[in-house]
Design an enzyme around this catalytic site. Structure first.
Site, PDB file in Angstrom:
ATOM      1  N   CYS A  18       6.596   7.072  -6.936  1.00  0.00           N
ATOM      2  CA  CYS A  18       6.381   7.302  -5.503  1.00  0.00           C
ATOM      3  C   CYS A  18       4.898   7.188  -5.126  1.00  0.00           C
ATOM      4  CB  CYS A  18       6.916   8.684  -5.140  1.00  0.00           C
ATOM      5  SG  CYS A  18       6.488   9.263  -3.505  1.00  0.00           S
ATOM      6  N   CYS A  35       2.140  17.298  -5.630  1.00  0.00           N
ATOM      7  CA  CYS A  35       2.564  15.901  -5.569  1.00  0.00           C
ATOM      8  C   CYS A  35       2.304  15.214  -6.906  1.00  0.00           C
ATOM      9  CB  CYS A  35       1.825  15.188  -4.440  1.00  0.00           C
ATOM     10  SG  CYS A  35       2.305  13.456  -4.196  1.00  0.00           S
ATOM     11  N   CYS A  82       8.987  13.157   1.601  1.00  0.00           N
ATOM     12  CA  CYS A  82       9.069  13.514   0.187  1.00  0.00           C
ATOM     13  C   CYS A  82      10.530  13.715  -0.243  1.00  0.00           C
ATOM     14  CB  CYS A  82       8.255  14.779  -0.074  1.00  0.00           C
ATOM     15  SG  CYS A  82       8.280  15.346  -1.782  1.00  0.00           S
ATOM     16  N   CYS A 133       0.824  -1.208   0.000  1.00  0.00           N
ATOM     17  CA  CYS A 133       0.000   0.000   0.000  1.00  0.00           C
ATOM     18  C   CYS A 133       0.861   1.263   0.000  1.00  0.00           C
ATOM     19  CB  CYS A 133      -0.965  -0.004   1.186  1.00  0.00           C
ATOM     20  SG  CYS A 133      -0.214  -0.360   2.784  1.00  0.00           S
ATOM     21  N   CYS A 139      -4.490   3.710   0.724  1.00  0.00           N
ATOM     22  CA  CYS A 139      -4.744   2.633   1.676  1.00  0.00           C
ATOM     23  C   CYS A 139      -5.567   1.531   1.010  1.00  0.00           C
ATOM     24  CB  CYS A 139      -5.495   3.179   2.891  1.00  0.00           C
ATOM     25  SG  CYS A 139      -4.561   4.429   3.820  1.00  0.00           S
ATOM     26  N   CYS A 167      -5.650  -0.734   9.754  1.00  0.00           N
ATOM     27  CA  CYS A 167      -4.217  -0.691   9.459  1.00  0.00           C
ATOM     28  C   CYS A 167      -3.454  -0.759  10.776  1.00  0.00           C
ATOM     29  CB  CYS A 167      -3.889   0.621   8.722  1.00  0.00           C
ATOM     30  SG  CYS A 167      -2.123   0.931   8.483  1.00  0.00           S
ATOM     31  N   ASP A 168      -2.270  -1.358  10.754  1.00  0.00           N
ATOM     32  CA  ASP A 168      -1.508  -1.446  12.000  1.00  0.00           C
ATOM     33  C   ASP A 168      -0.952  -0.095  12.442  1.00  0.00           C
ATOM     34  OD1 ASP A 168       0.209  -1.422   9.862  1.00  0.00           O
ATOM     35  OD2 ASP A 168       1.406  -3.133  10.492  1.00  0.00           O
ATOM     36  N   CYS A 177       4.794  16.119  -9.653  1.00  0.00           N
ATOM     37  CA  CYS A 177       6.197  15.755  -9.443  1.00  0.00           C
ATOM     38  C   CYS A 177       6.633  14.724 -10.484  1.00  0.00           C
ATOM     39  CB  CYS A 177       6.384  15.189  -8.032  1.00  0.00           C
ATOM     40  SG  CYS A 177       8.056  14.540  -7.691  1.00  0.00           S
ATOM     41  N   CYS A 214       3.059   6.321   1.782  1.00  0.00           N
ATOM     42  CA  CYS A 214       2.089   5.921   2.807  1.00  0.00           C
ATOM     43  C   CYS A 214       1.314   7.137   3.335  1.00  0.00           C
ATOM     44  CB  CYS A 214       2.819   5.227   3.954  1.00  0.00           C
ATOM     45  SG  CYS A 214       1.782   4.814   5.370  1.00  0.00           S
TER      46      CYS A 214
END
Length: 217
Positions: free
Chosen positions: A174, A165, A191, A103, A109, A124-125, A168, A178
């Site tokens: 990328c 983002c 980043c 992920c 996610c 999610c952990d 980019c 996360c």
């Protein structure tokens, strides 16, 4: 587990000290014959100013770590003896037009369930927190648990990448990383780290992907 023929993965949390000592750590892993490795960045607690704790991993330190680790891995790849490193394998897979299984490399996610000892289910952990609890296996159906995931918009919120983002040059690789590292920020806290990795190692990544493409097809 090794003596019994059981496959296993070594998960290493990369904090300030780990990042500074990756050469010796990598060497030790090789000495032990550990071939499946996963490295994840140490995260500061949600809501805190990042980089303030003794163990905190700064973007520069993480970037230097990624570059050094990749060069160690690439050197072994040239010899045909590289370990499996999940993050790098996913990047190479992206260049080969495969959808990444991680992920973090997908940039959004996914649907997964973390189950605690009391039956509590979380998405999610990184988010085993009361605000994100999806239900309890002792009381709730899987359908109900999935319904709760949709109610809190857990997956949807991770799709909100900033325009900078998306523009980019490295976004296709990328993908924003996360979401936990974007929590409360416009862009990923690391980043700079990813830019350092791709700017220093993209040529070698392309070399590996071309080799794999030609040998497979």
């Amino acid at each position: 587990m090794k003596k019994s023929g059981v496959d296993f993965n070594i998960l290493t949390v990369v904090n300030k000290e780990t990042a500074e000592n990756i050469d010796s750590i990598y060497k030790e892993y090789k000495r032990n014959g550990w071939e499946y490795l996963q490295f994840i960045a140490c995260l500061d607690p949600i809501g805190e100013i990042r980089g303030q704790r003794e163990y905190s991993l700064t973007p520069k330190a993480y970037g230097e770590f990624l570059v050094r680790l990749f060069h160690l891995w690439y050197k072994d790849w040239k010899r045909g003896k590289q370990p499996y490193i999940r993050q790098f394998e996913n990047y190479i897979g992206i260049l080969l037009k495969y959808e990444p299984e991680s992920c973090e490399q997908r940039g959004v996610c996914g649907i997964q369930n973390v189950v605690e000892a009391d039956g509590g289910v979380y998405p999610c952990d990184f988010y085993v927190l009361d605000d994100f609890k999806l239900g309890n296996l002792n009381q709730d159906t899987m359908a109900k648990i999935q319904e709760r995931r949709s109610e809190i918009g857990f997956i949807e919120r991770s799709q909100n990448h900033s325009e900078d983002c998306r523009q980019c040059r490295w976004f296709s690789l990328c993908r924003g990383g996360c979401y936990r590292c974007r929590e409360g920020m416009e862009d990923n806290y690391f980043c700079e780290s990813y830019r350092m990795l791709f700017e220093n190692c993209f040529t070698q990544m392309e070399e590996i992907s071309r080799f794999l493409f030609t040998t497979r097809y």
